[in-house]
Scaffold this motif. Structure first.
Motif, PDB file in Angstrom:
ATOM      1  N   TRP A  43       0.833  -1.201   0.000  1.00 15.10           N
ATOM      2  CA  TRP A  43       0.000   0.000   0.000  1.00 15.10           C
ATOM      3  C   TRP A  43       0.867   1.248   0.000  1.00 15.10           C
ATOM      4  O   TRP A  43       1.945   1.276   0.597  1.00 15.10           O
ATOM      5  N   ARG A  70      -6.533  -1.268  -6.040  1.00 14.56           N
ATOM      6  CA  ARG A  70      -7.442  -1.156  -4.898  1.00 14.56           C
ATOM      7  C   ARG A  70      -7.166   0.176  -4.217  1.00 14.56           C
ATOM      8  O   ARG A  70      -6.014   0.548  -4.009  1.00 14.56           O
ATOM      9  N   ARG A  72      -8.404   2.952  -0.981  1.00 16.44           N
ATOM     10  CA  ARG A  72      -9.142   3.258   0.244  1.00 16.44           C
ATOM     11  C   ARG A  72      -9.070   4.764   0.458  1.00 16.44           C
ATOM     12  O   ARG A  72      -7.986   5.345   0.457  1.00 16.44           O
ATOM     13  N   SER A  94     -17.139  -0.840  -0.818  1.00 17.42           N
ATOM     14  CA  SER A  94     -17.834  -0.503   0.433  1.00 17.42           C
ATOM     15  C   SER A  94     -17.951   1.012   0.541  1.00 17.42           C
ATOM     16  O   SER A  94     -17.118   1.749   0.028  1.00 17.42           O
ATOM     17  N   ASP A 135     -15.839   6.231   5.193  1.00 16.19           N
ATOM     18  CA  ASP A 135     -14.768   5.528   4.483  1.00 16.19           C
ATOM     19  C   ASP A 135     -15.317   4.833   3.238  1.00 16.19           C
ATOM     20  O   ASP A 135     -16.448   4.318   3.253  1.00 16.19           O
ATOM     21  N   GLU A 137     -14.052   2.090  -0.014  1.00 13.55           N
ATOM     22  CA  GLU A 137     -13.055   1.234  -0.659  1.00 13.55           C
ATOM     23  C   GLU A 137     -13.574   0.923  -2.053  1.00 13.55           C
ATOM     24  O   GLU A 137     -14.746   0.567  -2.228  1.00 13.55           O
TER      25      GLU A 137
END
Length: 152
Positions: A43, A70, A72, A94, A135, A137
């Protein structure tokens, strides 16, 4: 030339077919999926956007071929107006991602993209994203080489 009785030929054919099924089942049984868990990915956070963390799960920014990135984004976080040289397809995993198109942030002109939905950001079209409610994702896919060019 003497021909084998029909019964013998059918038994041989059946045995050959069963052997093939057993062999192909054996080969298939040897292949095991190797999941890549997000926790195993490398990450990173772009210096200009500390509210965002991303990881290349498949492919890479400069390696030719398909990729999965990916991402976030923490609650309230924004990724400012930017473009990509390739078309990107984003699946929200999400939360709800708010997406705006244009060179400037206009909070009145965003589209809410809920978990499970997909949106397309065409190549070269300025857009920005916002984790307005919490948040988020999401996962981006496309064909590299790619890049992200901030407009500010």
């Amino acid at each position: 030339m003497k021909r084998a009785p029909m019964r013998t030929s059918m038994i041989a054919l059946t045995a050959a077919m069963l052997g093939g099924f057993v062999l192909s089942g054996f080969v298939a049984a040897q292949v095991q999926p190797q999941p890549l868990l997000p926790e195993q990915a490398s990450w990173f956070s772009p210096p200009a956007v500390p509210a965002l963390r991303a990881a290349w799960l498949v492919g890479a920014e400069q390696a030719a071929g398909p990729y999965l990135l990916r991402v976030r984004l923490v609650a309230g976080g924004r990724f400012p107006p930017h473009t990509h040289p390739d078309t990107r397809y984003t699946t929200v995993l999400s939360g709800t991602l708010y997406v705006g198109f244009g060179e400037r942030v206009d909070e009145t002109a965003v589209v809410a993209v809920p978990a499970g939905a997909i949106y397309e950001a065409p190549a070269g079209v300025p857009h920005w994203v916002w984790a307005k409610d919490g948040d988020v994702e999401y996962q981006e896919s496309g064909v590299a080489p790619t890049a992200t060019r901030l407009l500010r």
